[in-house]
Design an enzyme around this catalytic site. Structure first.
Site, PDB file in Angstrom:
ATOM      1  N   ASN A  13      14.874 103.698 -13.321  1.00  0.00           N
ATOM      2  CA  ASN A  13      15.200 104.676 -12.274  1.00  0.00           C
ATOM      3  C   ASN A  13      14.536 104.182 -10.996  1.00  0.00           C
ATOM      4  OD1 ASN A  13      15.494 106.861 -10.580  1.00  0.00           O
ATOM      5  ND2 ASN A  13      14.046 108.185 -11.667  1.00  0.00           N
ATOM      6  N   LYS A  15      14.850 105.242  -7.989  1.00  0.00           N
ATOM      7  CA  LYS A  15      14.556 106.272  -6.979  1.00  0.00           C
ATOM      8  C   LYS A  15      15.011 105.766  -5.591  1.00  0.00           C
ATOM      9  CE  LYS A  15      10.913 107.782  -9.983  1.00  0.00           C
ATOM     10  NZ  LYS A  15       9.687 108.513 -10.159  1.00  0.00           N
ATOM     11  N   HIS A  99      16.432 115.297 -12.568  1.00  0.00           N
ATOM     12  CA  HIS A  99      15.103 114.691 -12.435  1.00  0.00           C
ATOM     13  C   HIS A  99      14.179 115.680 -11.717  1.00  0.00           C
ATOM     14  CE1 HIS A  99      11.885 112.032 -11.222  1.00  0.00           C
ATOM     15  NE2 HIS A  99      12.309 111.194 -12.147  1.00  0.00           N
ATOM     16  N   GLU A 101      12.095 115.301  -9.493  1.00  0.00           N
ATOM     17  CA  GLU A 101      12.040 115.132  -8.036  1.00  0.00           C
ATOM     18  C   GLU A 101      13.226 115.812  -7.358  1.00  0.00           C
ATOM     19  OE1 GLU A 101      11.609 110.856  -7.979  1.00  0.00           O
ATOM     20  OE2 GLU A 101       9.634 111.061  -8.910  1.00  0.00           O
ATOM     21  N   GLU A 170      10.188 113.949 -19.358  1.00  0.00           N
ATOM     22  CA  GLU A 170       9.331 113.384 -18.314  1.00  0.00           C
ATOM     23  C   GLU A 170       8.329 114.431 -17.828  1.00  0.00           C
ATOM     24  OE1 GLU A 170      11.363 109.784 -16.354  1.00  0.00           O
ATOM     25  OE2 GLU A 170      11.847 111.555 -15.199  1.00  0.00           O
ATOM     26  N   GLY A 176       4.835 108.708 -11.861  1.00  0.00           N
ATOM     27  CA  GLY A 176       4.314 108.002 -10.691  1.00  0.00           C
ATOM     28  C   GLY A 176       2.812 108.153 -10.486  1.00  0.00           C
ATOM     29  N   SER A 216       5.247 107.027 -15.954  1.00  0.00           N
ATOM     30  CA  SER A 216       4.295 105.914 -15.969  1.00  0.00           C
ATOM     31  C   SER A 216       4.411 105.047 -17.225  1.00  0.00           C
ATOM     32  CB  SER A 216       2.855 106.419 -15.795  1.00  0.00           C
ATOM     33  OG  SER A 216       2.710 107.060 -14.542  1.00  0.00           O
TER      34      SER A 216
HETATM   35  P1  PGA Z   1       7.478 106.357 -13.164  1.00  0.00           P
HETATM   36  O1  PGA Z   1       8.787 107.263 -12.949  1.00  0.00           O
HETATM   37  O2  PGA Z   1       7.782 105.423 -14.295  1.00  0.00           O
HETATM   38  O3  PGA Z   1       7.263 105.661 -11.868  1.00  0.00           O
HETATM   39  O4  PGA Z   1       6.360 107.302 -13.511  1.00  0.00           O
HETATM   40  C1  PGA Z   1       9.547 107.690 -14.033  1.00  0.00           C
HETATM   41  C2  PGA Z   1      10.657 108.609 -13.547  1.00  0.00           C
HETATM   42  O5  PGA Z   1      10.406 109.437 -12.667  1.00  0.00           O
HETATM   43  O6  PGA Z   1      11.807 108.520 -14.028  1.00  0.00           O
END
Ligand code: PGA
Length: 258
Positions: A13, A15, A99, A101, A170, A176, A216
């Site tokens: 992903n 982003k 997601h 976000e 998640e 992140g 992460s």
């Molecule tokens: P990350 O993001 O691996 O940077 O923690 C995962 C995601 O939000 O899909």
């Protein structure tokens, strides 16, 4: 993972990272170091303007391209939005839905459900995200929260379509932040998600549903996470932006399964 009953999927992903030119360069590098074995499905979900470059670069590979969002409506006055038909025609196979976000930007459970239904209807594979906040985890309501998110996201999905859905767990506190859930914490919730799918769609469908962990996940912790029986792959943010790291995670999906 359990490759006997369900597909393993390693999905990136991106982003809001990388331009179309950077996408082309990344894919060239990735293709040069991609392992030959076919032990998992691979996808890269990229910003919409990067989809054509990704599709072009990956045409002769087994890596699929996905989008990071979709609008549930077929067409019309939705400035800035993209439909399932547009994503399909552009060459996408997957689309991330719900997601955290995007939920933080106002996406509701009803939106997630409508988008999931629209994606399935069009023949896209939805990667439906769920996850609790740190506050919810500390209050001990993780299971209730996840149950609600899954029930709402999967409402009205016809039984014969549920196996096309990929679910991604998640935890928001792990995204992140470098603070990964432990394999035990991640397994506990992924197992719970499977039990919710079982109640809604029966045990055969639950056994065949691919459930990912995200938050992460990286080249250092992927092996242990993927060794858990109910974690069928990963949704990877930061580590999917670096070809070597992403490839290492794909290699970590090549391990004995239950
Ligand atoms: P990350 O993001 O691996 O940077 O923690 C995962 C995601 O939000 O899909």
């Amino acid at each position: 993972m359990n490759r006997k009953y369900r597909k393993t999927l390693i999905a990136g992903n991106w982003k809001m990272n990388k331009t179309p030119s950077e996408t082309k360069a990344f894919m060239t590098e990735l293709k040069g170091i991609l392992p030959k074995g076919r032990w998992c499905d691979i996808a890269l979900c990229v910003p919409s303007v990067c989809i054509p470059a990704a599709v072009r670069a990956l045409r002769d590979t087994r890596i699929a391209v996905g989008a990071e969002n979709v609008n549930a409506n077929a067409s019309g006055a939705y400035t800035g939005e993209l439909s399932t038909a547009m994503l399909l025609d552009a060459g996408c196979k997957y689309v991330i839905i719900g997601h955290s976000e995007r939920r933080a930007m106002g996406e509701t459970d009803a939106d997630v459900n409508a988008k999931t239904l629209a994606a399935l209807q069009a023949g896209l594979v939805p990667i439906v995200c769920c996850g609790e906040s740190l506050e919810q985890r500390e209050s001990g309501i993780t299971e209730e929260w996840i149950t609600m998110q899954i029930k709402l996201a999967l409402a009205n999905i016809p039984e014969e379509k549920i196996r096309k859905v990929v679910i991604a767990y998640e935890p928001i506190w792990a995204i992140g932040t470098g603070r990964t859930a432990t394999p035990e914490q991640a397994e506990e919730v992924c197992q719970h998600i499977r039990s919710v799918v079982r109640k809604l769609f029966g045990s055969k469908n639950a056994r065949a549903t691919t459930i990912l962990y995200g938050g992460s996940m990286n080249e250092k912790n992927a092996y242990e996470l993927l060794a858990q029986p109910d974690i069928d792959g990963g949704l990877i943010g930061g580590a999917s932006l670096v070809p070597e790291k992403f490839v290492k995670i794909i290699e970590d999906a090549n391990q004995p399964t239950a």
